[in-house]
Write a protein that holds these residues in place. Structure first.
Motif, PDB file in Angstrom:
ATOM      1  N   ASP A 136       0.816  -1.213   0.000  1.00 13.31           N
ATOM      2  CA  ASP A 136       0.000   0.000   0.000  1.00 13.31           C
ATOM      3  C   ASP A 136       0.852   1.265   0.000  1.00 13.31           C
ATOM      4  OD1 ASP A 136      -2.281  -1.499   0.025  1.00 13.31           O
ATOM      5  OD2 ASP A 136      -2.741  -1.176   2.136  1.00 13.31           O
ATOM      6  N   SER A 176      -1.061 -10.796   0.379  1.00 13.29           N
ATOM      7  CA  SER A 176      -0.996  -9.340   0.450  1.00 13.29           C
ATOM      8  C   SER A 176      -2.225  -8.822   1.174  1.00 13.29           C
ATOM      9  CB  SER A 176      -0.911  -8.744  -0.962  1.00 13.29           C
ATOM     10  OG  SER A 176      -0.896  -7.340  -0.927  1.00 13.29           O
ATOM     11  N   SER A 178      -4.303  -5.549   2.586  1.00 16.95           N
ATOM     12  CA  SER A 178      -4.317  -4.205   2.023  1.00 16.95           C
ATOM     13  C   SER A 178      -5.600  -3.440   2.313  1.00 16.95           C
ATOM     14  CB  SER A 178      -4.143  -4.326   0.498  1.00 16.95           C
ATOM     15  OG  SER A 178      -4.268  -3.081  -0.144  1.00 16.95           O
ATOM     16  N   ARG A 185      -6.802  -3.452  -7.236  1.00 17.70           N
ATOM     17  CA  ARG A 185      -5.596  -4.237  -7.001  1.00 17.70           C
ATOM     18  C   ARG A 185      -5.476  -5.460  -7.919  1.00 17.70           C
ATOM     19  NH1 ARG A 185      -2.348  -3.892  -2.619  1.00 17.70           N
ATOM     20  NH2 ARG A 185      -2.568  -1.670  -3.006  1.00 17.70           N
TER      21      ARG A 185
END
Length: 292
Positions: A136, A176, A178, A185
């Motif tokens: 991020d 991941s 986020s 994304r």
């Protein structure tokens, strides 16, 4: 330490070194147990063996790396199975010293200063990579809004994804965690050059879910939603095939040799930096990018 006036300051290693000198701990995007059940379920339902080697990128002063190393439902126990990294030498030194004093997880972890855009690992050498909020921070100077990203921001994002894709073993997984919503994304994950299949989960926390947030005035019952992206290498996901970008993905060895040895990092959810992209204090940077 005060919140930076310009979100681009989060890209400065100097900022994080100074911050970590006085800040002992902070949990970005909730604590480990907020998302650990989802991670455990994903790995349990997978038909592949439990990971033996894991890289935690941008751990900061979170306890996530240590918690992951001690989680027998996630990691197969062994010596130094989990390498916990951050760009800040200050926090790496403090955290490794604390782990040594506390014992417990120290035999299963190692600590290192590491640039996530230029990972010092061999191709296909890691079974699992986990990052919480590290990706991020690459978006803090992302442009006027998420629909109009900065070219330099996209370059950083793909530099990271290409490195992760390179060092993950066949059928290995990048996890991941986020702020970023899937419709933004997943376009990055699905770009040309990557062969992973991406699945998305989400979880919520309240502002009072950590001691840090309570101390800073949280606890009003508000909820934050965060997203977990599981990117497993293998056959490419067909879900967004028509939207794949061209000319991005894997990096050549020549590109990797140009990687800087210093880098940028972490964020805090109460600072909601992604929601301030293009906000006060960033216009000057955007003008410079347009001129360049």
């Amino acid at each position: 330490m005060e919140i930076p006036k310009k979100t681009s300051e989060y890209l400065s290693p100097t900022y994080w070194n100074e911050r970590f000198k006085t800040e002992e701990s902070y949990e970005w995007l909730g604590e480990y147990e907020n998302f650990a059940p989802i991670l455990r379920r994903y790995l349990e339902e997978s038909s592949h063996p439990m990971p033996q080697t894991c890289l935690v990128v941008g751990n900061g002063n979170s306890t996530m790396g240590q918690s992951l190393a001690l989680d027998s439902k996630v990691m197969r126990y062994g010596t130094h199975t989990v390498c916990i990294t951050d760009v800040s030498p200050v926090v790496v030194s403090k955290s490794s010293e604390k782990a040594g004093r506390d014992g417990g997880e120290v035999s299963r972890t190692s600590w290192a200063v590491c640039d996530m855009l230029c990972l010092p690992y061999r191709n296909k050498s890691l079974d699992l990579i986990v990052e919480k909020g590290a990706m991020d921070v690459l978006e803090v100077d992302g442009g006027k809004d998420p629909w109009h990203p900065n070219p330099k921001t996209l370059e950083r994002m793909h530099a990271w994804l290409a490195e992760a894709h390179r060092v993950i073993s066949d059928q290995g997984v990048l996890v991941s965690i986020s702020f970023a919503q899937p419709h933004f994304r997943k376009l990055l994950f699905d770009s040309q050059g990557y062969t992973w299949i991406v699945e998305t989960e989400s979880y919520t926390t309240t502002l009072a879910s950590t001691e840090n947030q309570e101390a800073q005035g949280g606890g009003d019952g508000s909820f934050w939603e965060y997203f977990i992206y599981f990117a497993r290498k293998g056959a490419r996901s067909p879900s967004l095939a028509h939207q794949r970008e061209s000319g991005v993905g894997g990096r050549s060895e020549a590109d990797r040799k140009g990687c800087k040895e210093d880098y940028e990092h972490e964020i805090l959810d109460h600072e909601d930096f992604l929601f301030r992209i293009g906000g006060q204090g960033d216009d000057e940077d955007e003008d410079e990018d347009e001129e360049n």
